[in-house]
Write an enzyme that holds these catalytic residues in place. Sequence first.
Site, PDB file in Angstrom:
ATOM      1  CB  ALA A  80     -27.563 -41.489  32.916  1.00  0.00           C
TER       2      ALA A  80
ATOM      3  CB  VAL B  45     -25.580 -48.841  30.528  1.00  0.00           C
ATOM      4  CG1 VAL B  45     -25.726 -47.792  29.454  1.00  0.00           C
ATOM      5  CG2 VAL B  45     -24.141 -49.322  30.634  1.00  0.00           C
TER       6      VAL B  45
ATOM      7  CB  VAL C  88     -24.426 -43.168  27.765  1.00  0.00           C
ATOM      8  CG1 VAL C  88     -24.672 -44.620  28.143  1.00  0.00           C
ATOM      9  CG2 VAL C  88     -25.660 -42.541  27.124  1.00  0.00           C
ATOM     10  CE  LYS C  89     -19.949 -42.859  36.150  1.00  0.00           C
ATOM     11  NZ  LYS C  89     -20.304 -42.774  37.580  1.00  0.00           N
ATOM     12  CB  VAL C  90     -20.039 -47.319  28.856  1.00  0.00           C
ATOM     13  CG1 VAL C  90     -19.757 -48.707  28.325  1.00  0.00           C
ATOM     14  CG2 VAL C  90     -21.123 -46.621  28.043  1.00  0.00           C
TER      15      VAL C  90
END
Length: 214
Positions: free
Chosen positions: A55, A57, A81-83
């Site tokens: 998912a 940011v 968390v995809k950064v």
Amino acid sequence: MKLFLDTANVDQVAEIASWGVLDGVTTNPSLVAKEGKDFKETVLKMCELVPCVSAQVTATDFEGMKKQADEYSKWHKHVYVKVPMTTEGLKTLKYCREKGIRTNTTLIFSAAQALLAAKAGANIISPFIGRLDDAGQDGMALIAEIMEIWSHNDFDCEVLVASTRHPRHIIDAAMLGAHICTIPYDVFTKLPKHPLTDAGIEKFMKDWESVKKK
Ligand code: G3P
């Protein structure tokens, strides 16, 4: 090599998961926008189907990314968390690693970026090969460089080959020892098919008809 589906469509995830071959899903803001559904609801439904859902940011500064990382990671234990690969993203990767929040670093286009993301604490890095090919570069050559670097280091970080465009990308990624490949639905559905399999089934069925008649 683990196989992920690159989509924000829950029905597509359910279909491919039913084949018994799906290890995860990658979403991004463009894919979520295309489906037009609630982001959190979509991620939660996917988390019930596969053990790893990225998912992304949407903040671009460290404070904003940190806040979104804290929020998304509480949604479900399967969330990664995809950064994005920026210096603010690197700070976020360090923060997440220290807090035990799992991450996937997106928009990797060079081996230097891959190295920095792994060192900052990413659990997964995502080099985009198709977009490099589109720009006239050799996307798979980047994967070869990254896998060579990984073979000399002990990173706790998986290499996910992203932006794949056709079945050959998946085979080449597997042959280079990539840990994960994320695949769009239209490419994934091509993988089980071969014209000789179809022709073989047709012949078996035809011959069986003559056995039944005896
Ligand atoms: O999920 C990220 C990546 O796979 C995007 O692919 O086709 O938009 O370059 P593409």
